[in-house]
Write an enzyme that holds these catalytic residues in place. Sequence first.
Site, mmCIF file in Angstrom:
data_model
loop_
_atom_site.group_PDB
_atom_site.id
_atom_site.type_symbol
_atom_site.label_atom_id
_atom_site.label_comp_id
_atom_site.label_asym_id
_atom_site.label_seq_id
_atom_site.Cartn_x
_atom_site.Cartn_y
_atom_site.Cartn_z
ATOM 1 N N CYS A 330 0.836 -1.197 0.000
ATOM 2 C CA CYS A 330 0.000 0.000 0.000
ATOM 3 C C CYS A 330 0.879 1.258 0.000
ATOM 4 C CB CYS A 330 -0.968 -0.048 1.173
ATOM 5 S SG CYS A 330 -2.402 1.044 0.974
ATOM 6 N N HIS A 427 -3.664 -5.731 1.338
ATOM 7 C CA HIS A 427 -3.313 -6.027 2.725
ATOM 8 C C HIS A 427 -3.853 -7.410 3.111
ATOM 9 C CE1 HIS A 427 -1.934 -2.059 4.094
ATOM 10 N NE2 HIS A 427 -2.897 -1.524 3.369
#
Length: 482
Positions: A330, A427
């Site tokens: 991310c 994630h």
Amino acid sequence: MAKAIMIQGAGSNVGKSMLVAGLCRAFRKRGLSVAPFKPQNMSNNAAVTIDGGEIGRAQALQALASGLEPHTDMNPVLLKPETDVGAQVIVQGKRVATMKARDYGKTKSTLLPAVLDSFKRLSSQFDLVVVEGAGSPAEVNLRAGDIANMGFAEAANVPVALIGDIDRGGVIAQLVGTHAVLPDEDRDRIKAFAVNKFRGDTTLFAEGMDVITDRTGWTPLGIVPWFADAWRLPAEDVMDIKGRPGGHVKIAVPRLNRIANFDDLDPLSAEPDVTVEIIEAGRPLPADADLVLIPGSKSTIADLAYLREQGWDIDLYAHVRRGGRVLGICGGYQMLGKAIHDDDGIEGAPARVEGLGLLDVVTEMKPMKRLTISSALHNASGEAVSGYEIHIGVTEGPDRERAWLTLDGRGEGAASADGKVLGCYIHGLFAADGFRAAFLKTLGATATPGYAATVDAALDALAEHMETYLDLDAILRIAENG
């Protein structure tokens, strides 16, 4: 409507989140339908929900303990700090504003209707709602407009059990002091208390329990010993990872100033062959690291500057020259690219900054946040992964042609030409046993299967801990009678 009990703390970090998770699982095992609820949370460790929003990661674990999918009603107000004085305000899963703390203090009471709306929906669906407070009700300077502790308890007419933390010392003062400073109406709302994190023979504090009972008139619920398997549960704070057992393969993780969504580390730190080392400010990245993992960030550009301030960029380049591996997830993925463009000033003032240059990609910050639960395929091993995306920004460039995941029929992530530097937006992918085994094999580690089962077993053990040391029958009576 459901019965409800609110677990408040005589201070921060007294163990409320874990106690609520344990109570949810314990009452579920008794045959009740249970839901967790936290009116207001402050955390950058968020979870994506089935209804397309985000809540605190602790409430996601409590939902798991309850046998439920996470839902935005479980944490209707989430504050995600972006600076030392300001935070993004998430209401029922969606961003509504970014506010300075002083401005939020003036407006938080306007969020009470949304909080009560979520609570009432949960209450109509379940036998019991276990509510978690935030901070301490003894912060009477924050009582006006409060929605996190007594302000919510009063508005929803929910009884309170107060928790003290004996591991810090001064637990009698914590509990009796809270009784002393609260106004009468708030004091009367507290029906019971418990002492958490005891080490040793609990009978040695029997007299202390009597003192607290005599001074407050509250019902004693029990003394809860330190829960030894707490490390097996997903960490609420990145600092909780530091004390976990570890093995010969070292994964170094720079602790960014606005580190976010670090649950990627939980399955790795649970592996016997792996040591996850959180690198604090002022320390270099260790030269013997097998992998440097750059985690998510709530403020990517600011944390990239912070990374450089620590000299971690120099350490990272040396790590790569030695043939070391790097993974960015991310915000960490965005930092690894050649540049980050924030022309609209989404993270602050409009800016275009140079990235670390380890991946040939460029990120354009976009105002729309991507919030989705994702399932993908690891191209090299064919193993399935599942997780979630929670980010702003679109990343493109030549190294995207070497995407190492496939998501919805398209490539996801990017890889350097030698395959030793990787980045992606997903994630939670290390929770997948097959992928984790394939990835750790490249580092020389053997993975242990059954991560999800291990977490579930730890929740069962936590529930048994609650049954043994807390008076759950008294908690139910208090929840029923108010």
